[in-house]
Design an enzyme around this catalytic site. Structure first.
Site, PDB file in Angstrom:
ATOM      1  N   GLU A 244      21.741  39.170  -2.445  1.00 35.53           N
ATOM      2  CA  GLU A 244      22.868  38.324  -2.062  1.00 35.53           C
ATOM      3  C   GLU A 244      23.048  38.342  -0.552  1.00 35.53           C
ATOM      4  OE1 GLU A 244      22.822  40.584  -4.463  1.00 35.53           O
ATOM      5  OE2 GLU A 244      22.886  39.269  -6.209  1.00 35.53           O
TER       6      GLU A 244
ATOM      7  N   PHE B 187      27.082  35.644 -10.180  1.00 37.32           N
ATOM      8  CA  PHE B 187      28.438  35.982 -10.617  1.00 37.32           C
ATOM      9  C   PHE B 187      29.205  36.424  -9.372  1.00 37.32           C
ATOM     10  CE2 PHE B 187      26.108  36.462 -14.549  1.00 37.32           C
ATOM     11  CZ  PHE B 187      26.997  36.074 -15.535  1.00 37.32           C
TER      12      PHE B 187
ATOM     13  N   ASP C 267      31.097  38.714  -9.096  1.00 35.47           N
ATOM     14  CA  ASP C 267      31.031  40.176  -9.071  1.00 35.47           C
ATOM     15  C   ASP C 267      29.820  40.686  -8.273  1.00 35.47           C
ATOM     16  OD1 ASP C 267      32.699  40.662 -12.043  1.00 35.47           O
ATOM     17  OD2 ASP C 267      31.735  38.761 -11.620  1.00 35.47           O
TER      18      ASP C 267
ATOM     19  N   HIS D 191      31.141  41.121 -14.825  1.00 37.74           N
ATOM     20  CA  HIS D 191      30.952  39.683 -15.047  1.00 37.74           C
ATOM     21  C   HIS D 191      32.310  39.014 -15.254  1.00 37.74           C
ATOM     22  CE1 HIS D 191      27.199  41.597 -16.479  1.00 37.74           C
ATOM     23  NE2 HIS D 191      26.618  40.572 -15.891  1.00 37.74           N
TER      24      HIS D 191
HETATM   25  C1  TPP Z   1      23.843  42.571  -7.310  1.00 36.00           C
HETATM   26  C2  TPP Z   1      23.458  41.820  -8.525  1.00 36.00           C
HETATM   27  N1  TPP Z   1      22.963  40.567  -8.402  1.00 36.00           N
HETATM   28  C3  TPP Z   1      22.635  39.853  -9.499  1.00 36.00           C
HETATM   29  C4  TPP Z   1      22.774  40.374 -10.747  1.00 36.00           C
HETATM   30  C5  TPP Z   1      22.440  39.543 -11.980  1.00 36.00           C
HETATM   31  N2  TPP Z   1      21.233  40.051 -12.651  1.00 36.00           N
HETATM   32  C6  TPP Z   1      21.310  40.950 -13.656  1.00 36.00           C
HETATM   33  S1  TPP Z   1      19.806  41.462 -14.170  1.00 36.00           S
HETATM   34  C7  TPP Z   1      19.015  40.462 -13.066  1.00 36.00           C
HETATM   35  C8  TPP Z   1      17.521  40.465 -13.004  1.00 36.00           C
HETATM   36  C9  TPP Z   1      16.967  41.795 -12.631  1.00 36.00           C
HETATM   37  O1  TPP Z   1      15.577  41.786 -12.759  1.00 36.00           O
HETATM   38  P1  TPP Z   1      14.715  43.081 -12.523  1.00 36.00           P
HETATM   39  O2  TPP Z   1      15.225  43.854 -11.374  1.00 36.00           O
HETATM   40  O3  TPP Z   1      13.279  42.683 -12.459  1.00 36.00           O
HETATM   41  O4  TPP Z   1      14.982  43.996 -13.799  1.00 36.00           O
HETATM   42  P2  TPP Z   1      14.618  43.682 -15.327  1.00 36.00           P
HETATM   43  O5  TPP Z   1      15.748  42.910 -15.895  1.00 36.00           O
HETATM   44  O6  TPP Z   1      13.349  42.945 -15.364  1.00 36.00           O
HETATM   45  O7  TPP Z   1      14.512  45.025 -15.973  1.00 36.00           O
HETATM   46  C10 TPP Z   1      19.937  39.728 -12.313  1.00 36.00           C
HETATM   47  C11 TPP Z   1      19.594  38.761 -11.276  1.00 36.00           C
HETATM   48  C12 TPP Z   1      23.291  41.691 -10.826  1.00 36.00           C
HETATM   49  N3  TPP Z   1      23.457  42.304 -12.020  1.00 36.00           N
HETATM   50  N4  TPP Z   1      23.616  42.386  -9.722  1.00 36.00           N
END
Ligand code: TPP
Ligand code: MG
Lengths: 338, 444
Positions: free
Chosen positions: A61, A84, A86, A130
């Site tokens: 972000e 989000f 958040d 969320h």
């Molecule tokens: C700071 C933040 N930004 C965005 C999100 C939304 N989000 C949740 S999981 C995810 C993808 C994460 O992918 P990865 O790090 O490859 O882990 P995986 O789900 O593949 O285990 C995103 C963008 C979040 N939880 N926290």
């Protein structure tokens, strides 16, 4: 020409319209490209405008907002999405110290014409990461505008206005009302938008100006100040209780439409403020101070603030947390007494 | 419409470079979108056993070749090969197999529970079980782990009660986290398992800090953290590695590269240019890239990194190359953005099948025992589910009392939270007039 849309469709339409009119508009964010966003707000736009105008980003972000500031400095009009609200905090420095002050510190040489879109608010069993409503963190920052629509018609018009605005705008989309005007009845399915008059969205280009509130319902008994989801929740309680309330949808928190507020409170002499965000230091505190400053001699009873509790957003007790019909109703009773 | 008119000098510059090629933006694109047959030919898979194993106390730069290679132990015939073979006895191998199979059985059941409306959300780790189970077995039981949301295998391996996991998932009245957290965002201090955050990558600098504290205190315990490849883009990743190298922190940082971050393929985290393990070298931290679907390789790499940390030789970044076999979560439909055939054609297979075949090749296991074990584990999960359901499922009133919502915001309740707590109780009485304090805190 117009047609009925959901909030998501209206937001998508606003993005489509601005991208079609202005080649400087670019959209970026986590999962917004091929997939079209986890809430589908950017669906179809990459296909239509190409990968260099609508693209996925790394999960950063700080990076998303930082590069948007750089693109704005070049002359583009970035519309970054933060998945989000958040998750906006890693980008806070770029927003607060950079985007918000670029114009000021360069005496207008550089500006940050970005619009940061982000779903916010609770009511979807999203737990503490969320569900947040962090608008007051942004309204406190000099140089940021904060916009929160409550229906499809306004969402489209406000988003177009925000993107065209030459200053950074935080555009929070209440995700609980993406698919229908939620009135707080969490044990019933939400009525779809197409049954609601404000889902009638004109085709093509129009704006709803920033800084202008809307009187949703005229009334004489009390003034209700709300925005986003809480416009619908508070309105429903007033109707239920048969209170002749004047319900004002603020739409833009900064800059605020103080004229509309003042005119209403002068008429009713009573003011109730409703927001979902935590209470302490919330935007309600600012509103309360302003009403007191502008309408002190018109007020017949103390101002009421109805808010979320000062805790993180809980998961299982979501509806005990949410400022719903009972909390609003109690305040309305208090304020309606002579 | 550019916002700024071009200045004179800019126009001159444009004229000067008129013959130059216009700049072009590169936007990564995965090889196989829906409807396209995946092509893995660009993926070089070195033979198992071919990777050298340097001394654990070597200079970080010496691990460079291992950052772009792939540490593998199990070959195509299920035979363990080479210097990274951890030479585990059959009993330990069977335990590892069981922990992975239990993790999968648990995931299956909980996913179904969400679909049946018993909770709001769930996330599986299907195909990635080795990346949490094997490290949990390679670390000491009292080493502190800082997981992301996909390391349920650690809790299961450390023997955390399934029923307590399910209570958390159902957010019910027996949930140890009092129904506050989204399902699967566990916390288990007694099991050396840090509270999971929904905000990505925040656990990485925290793990480094815990490791620094252990070093400050002359302790012997180390820390380990896990993060998805997509989340390495967050600034926290950079901060963690910088602090880790500056203070030689006794920490193991695991990047689980399952190639997808919701709908974004690993190219959006920089994988088109360089491996994730390779990033370690730029910081002066040791890096290892491991076949994440080879439980023995994962075990051996974790042991190597843990030994390094324990001997004050520094931190290690381990990239586990694996594949997210299922959707991101119950809210996700991967058929919208990736080829349906990716899972079946992915060349590194399935970690459970691979360990099973290894045990069979050793003469220590067979298909009948596997089937019996699977049946037993399914029964075990079912029993735990039934026991947890007696404590309630989400949204049916069997939650923690209202006043608990206000606890733990601070150590003690300030006046404004006390007032708000009273407000919440009053609202309950208005909503459910039949409720009396002596009825307890059950909603009708
Ligand atoms: C700071 C933040 N930004 C965005 C999100 C939304 N989000 C949740 S999981 C995810 C993808 C994460 O992918 P990865 O790090 O490859 O882990 P995986 O789900 O593949 O285990 C995103 C963008 C979040 N939880 N926290
Ligand atoms: Mg991933």
């Amino acid at each position: 020409m117009s047609r009925r849309m959901t909030m998501i469709e209206a937001i998508n339409d606003a993005l489509d319209v601005t991208m079609g009119r202005d080649p400087a508009v670019v959209i970026m964010g986590e999962d917004v490209g091929y997939f079209g966003g986890v809430f589908r707000a950017t669906a179809g736009l990459q296909k239509k405008y190409g990968k260099t105008r609508v693209f996925d980003t790394p999960i950063s972000e700080c990076g998303i907002i930082g590069v948007a500031v750089g693109m704005g400095a070049y002359g583009l009009r970035p519309v970054p999405e933060i998945q989000f609200a958040d998750y906006i905090y890693p980008g806070l420095d770029q927003l607060v110290s950079e985007a918000a002050r670029l114009r000021y510190r360069s005496a207008g040489e550089f500006i940050a014409p970005l619009t940061v879109r982000s779903p916010f608010g609770g009511g979807i069993f999203g737990g503490q990461t969320h569900s947040q409503s962090p608008e007051a963190l942004f309204t406190h920052v000099a140089g940021l505008k904060t916009v929160i629509p409550s229906n499809p018609h306004d969402a489209k018009g406000l988003l177009i206005a925000a993107i065209e605005d030459n200053d950074p705008v935080i555009f929070f989309e209440p995700k609980r009302i993406y698919n229908g005007p939620f009135t707080g009845a969490y044990d019933r399915p939400v009525e779809p938008w197409n049954k609601h008059a404000d889902s009638e969205v004109p085709e093509g280009y129009y704006t709803v100006p920033l800084g202008k509130a809307r009187v949703v319902r005229e009334g004489e008994a009390v003034t209700v100040l709300a925005y986003g989801t809480m416009v619908h929740v508070a309105h429903a309680v007033c109707l239920d209780k048969g209170v002749d309330a004047e319900v004002i949808d603020l739409r833009t928190l900064v800059p605020l439409d103080i004229e509309t507020i003042r005119a209403s409170v002068r008429k009713t002499g009573r003011c109730m403020i409703v927001h979902e965000a935590t209470r302490t230091g919330g935007f309600g505190a600012e509103l309360s101070a302003l009403v007191q400053e502008h309408c002190f001699y018109d007020l017949e009873v103390p101002i009421e603030r109805v808010t979320g509790f000062d805790t993180p957003y809980p998961h299982s007790l979501e509806w005990a947390y949410f400022p719903g019909a009972v909390r609003i109703g109690e305040a309305l009773d208090r304020i309606s007494k002579d | 419409m550019l916002l700024f008119p071009m200045k004179a000098w800019e126009r001159i510059a444009v004229a000067d470079f008129a013959n130059q090629q216009p700049l072009a933006l590169h936007v990564p694109e995965p090889k196989a979108r829906p409807g396209v047959e995946p092509d893995w030919s660009g993926l070089t898979l070195p033979p198992a056993g071919a990777q050298p194993r340097p001394d654990e106390t070597c200079a970080a730069a010496e691990t460079w070749p291992l950052c772009t290679d792939l540490i593998r132990v199990l070959d195509e015939d299920g035979v363990a090969q080479g210097p990274w073979n951890p030479r585990l006895d059959a009993e330990t191998l069977r335990t590892m197999l069981r922990n992975m199979a239990l993790t999968r059985a648990f995931d299956e059941r909980m996913f179904r529970g969400q679909r049946q409306g018993k909770t709001s959300f769930y996330m599986k780790c299907t195909g990635e079980e080795a990346t949490s189970v094997a490290p949990a077995m390679a670390l000491a039981a009292d080493d502190m782990v800082f997981p992301s949301y996909r390391q349920q295998g650690i809790l299961i391996t450390r023997g955390y009660p399934l029923e307590d996991m399910i209570n958390q998932i159902y957010s019910n009245k027996a949930d140890k986290l009092k129904g506050r957290q989204l399902p699967i965002m566990y916390s288990a201090r007694d099991y050396g398992f840090f509270t999971i955050s929904g905000n990505l990558a925040t656990q990485l600098p925290q793990a480094v800090g815990w490791a620094m504290a252990s070093a400050i205190s002359g302790d012997t315990r180390i820390a380990a953290a896990w993060v998805g490849e997509g989340s390495t883009a967050e600034g926290d990743f950079h901060s963690a590695l910088t602090f880790a190298t500056v203070y030689n922190a006794p920490v193991v940082l695991n990047v689980v590269n399952n190639q997808w971050a919701i709908s974004s393929f690993s190219g959006f985290a920089g994988a088109e240019r360089q491996t994730f393990a390779a990033r370690a070298i730029g910081y002066g931290v040791a890096g290892l890239r491991v076949d994440g679907n080879d439980p023995l390789a994962v075990y051996a790499a974790t042991r190597w990194a843990a030994n390094r940390a324990r001997s004050n030789a520094g931190s290690t970044l381990i990239e586990h190359f694996t594949y997210r076999a299922e959707g991101h979560s119950t809210s996700d439909d991967p058929s919208q953005y990736r080829s349906a055939q990716e899972r079946s054609t992915w060349p590194l297979g399935d970690p459970i099948v691979r360990l099973k075949n290894h045990l069979i090749a050793l003469g220590e296991w067979d298909e009948n025992r596997q089937a019996a074990m699977d049946a037993e584990l399914a029964e075990m999960v079912k029993a735990a589910t039934r026991a947890a359901e007696a404590n309630g499922v989400l949204g049916h009133g069997m939650h923690h009392p209202f006043h608990t919502m206000f606890e733990d915001v601070f150590e003690t309740l300030p006046w404004h939270l006390r007032e708000q707590s009273e407000q919440a109780m009053r609202e309950r009485r208005i909503k459910w007039p039949d409720w009396r304090p002596e009825d307890g805190d059950e909603m009708p």
